[in-house]
Scaffold this active site. Structure first.
Site, PDB file in Angstrom:
ATOM      1  N   ASP A  81      11.075  23.264  25.295  1.00  0.00           N
ATOM      2  CA  ASP A  81      11.641  21.956  25.529  1.00  0.00           C
ATOM      3  C   ASP A  81      11.179  20.802  25.279  1.00  0.00           C
ATOM      4  OD1 ASP A  81      13.765  20.516  27.112  1.00  0.00           O
ATOM      5  OD2 ASP A  81      12.605  20.309  28.862  1.00  0.00           O
ATOM      6  N   HIS A 210      20.952  16.652  29.576  1.00  0.00           N
ATOM      7  CA  HIS A 210      19.465  16.320  30.280  1.00  0.00           C
ATOM      8  C   HIS A 210      19.471  15.577  31.318  1.00  0.00           C
ATOM      9  CE1 HIS A 210      16.729  18.152  26.848  1.00  0.00           C
ATOM     10  NE2 HIS A 210      17.852  18.507  26.457  1.00  0.00           N
ATOM     11  N   GLY A 211      18.498  15.615  32.213  1.00  0.00           N
ATOM     12  CA  GLY A 211      18.744  14.812  33.348  1.00  0.00           C
ATOM     13  C   GLY A 211      19.855  15.133  34.351  1.00  0.00           C
ATOM     14  N   SER A 213      19.378  16.893  37.079  1.00  0.00           N
ATOM     15  CA  SER A 213      19.139  16.592  38.455  1.00  0.00           C
ATOM     16  C   SER A 213      19.743  15.479  39.182  1.00  0.00           C
ATOM     17  CB  SER A 213      17.563  16.358  38.935  1.00  0.00           C
ATOM     18  OG  SER A 213      16.788  17.704  38.460  1.00  0.00           O
ATOM     19  N   ASN A 232      19.762  21.031  31.698  1.00  0.00           N
ATOM     20  CA  ASN A 232      18.658  20.848  31.781  1.00  0.00           C
ATOM     21  C   ASN A 232      18.405  20.402  33.230  1.00  0.00           C
ATOM     22  OD1 ASN A 232      18.170  21.545  29.205  1.00  0.00           O
ATOM     23  ND2 ASN A 232      16.516  20.331  28.796  1.00  0.00           N
TER      24      ASN A 232
HETATM   25 ZN   LIG Z   1      15.186  16.552  28.601  1.00  0.00          ZN
END
Ligand SMILES: [Zn+2]
Length: 287
Positions: A81, A210-211, A213, A232
């Site tokens: 990653d 991405h991000g 969460s 991700n």
């Molecule tokens: Zn990332």
């Protein structure tokens, strides 16, 4: 068992779900992630980010990731990653990782394109898939300054450039900037859903978030429907790990050893990831 990046993403597309890609820099995270994949018999992606090298090096945690993935009943990808150089991706392949992301998003376009092509050429020798990134996503996996640039349209991925980039590099999946940030959200994320649709249609490859969460179930679903197939996810799982430890210590103030804390951490991460995959598969999981 080990499967390739493309295979995992094809599964996501066929089932209209997001494939969870979890960073596992610690053993607790690694074991908990695999347990959840096995429990629901779903493909997941185990990742090691270059930024986590100080936690455990890819040469140390990598063989554990690979060994556990190979002997697991769940289909798993072992993925580099945010490799920030060709050399780091190569190190991952040498350890046995069968998929990688090269992140040249902070480089000038031409340079990002050139190194991404080199990484794809290397991956092709092994038959591995490659993810690359275009557009700047605020923050990093280590939780630094995730605030800067939230909602700044200039940072979002340009569909024109993205189309050129994917055609010229031959990547398997494209990480894009469409309003999510790494780390904890301090402000409301401003997701440009239409941009996801345009990027998916024009580039012809699955989009990577991405991000991941901290988004709501509704936000996840809408992104998946629009073409995001890889999610991700790390910060909230790691946050759950710490909360598990704190809770154990609060309940057992007399403890003088660490192992039970590790068990509590694993359980807490498992619960967090279960919640995530239920959202990503919305009603499709049998257990
Ligand atoms: Zn990332």
């Amino acid at each position: 068992m080990l499967i390739g990046l493309k295979e995992a993403l094809d599964f996501g597309q066929a089932h209209n779900c997001g494939i969870a890609a979890i960073n596992t820099p610690t053993f607790e995270m690694l074991v908990a992630t695999i347990k959840v994949a096995e429990r629901y018999d779903i493909p997941m992606i185990l990742q090691h980010a270059e930024v986590h090298e100080p936690v455990n090096s890819i040469e140390n945690i990598g063989p554990a990731m690979l060994e556990l993935a190979k002997r697991s009943t769940a289909p798993l990808v072992v993925h580099v990653d945010h490799g920030e150089s060709y050399e780091f991706v190569k190190r991952g392949f040498e350890v046995g990782f069968n998929s990688a992301m090269f992140d040249g998003s902070r480089l000038p376009f031409a340079e990002n394109l050139k190194i991404t092509r080199d990484v794809v050429a290397l991956a092709n020798e092994y038959g591995y898939g490659v993810e690359a990134e275009l557009g700047v996503m605020p923050g990093r996996e280590d939780g630094e300054d995730s605030d800067a640039g939230v909602g700044d349209a200039a940072l979002y991925t340009d569909p024109e450039l993205a189309t050129e980039f994917v055609a010229a590099t031959g990547i398997t999946a494209l990480a894009c900037s469409f309003g999510t940030v790494h780390g904890l959200y301090k402000a409301e994320p401003k997701i440009d859903y239409e941009l996801i649709s345009v990027l998916r249609r024009r580039t012809g490859v699955p989009i990577v978030m991405h991000g991941g969460s901290g988004l709501s179930a509704k936000e996840y679903r809408e992104c998946i429907v629009r073409g995001v197939q890889k999610i991700n996810y790390y910060t909230y799982a790691d946050k759950a790990a710490l909360e598990g430890a704190k809770q154990y210590l609060a309940d057992h103030p007399e403890t003088y050893v660490f192992a039970p804390v590790s068990v509590a951490v694993g359980r807490s991460v498992e619960q967090n990831l279960e919640e995530l995959v239920r959202t990503l598969y919305e009603g499709q999981l049998s257990r």
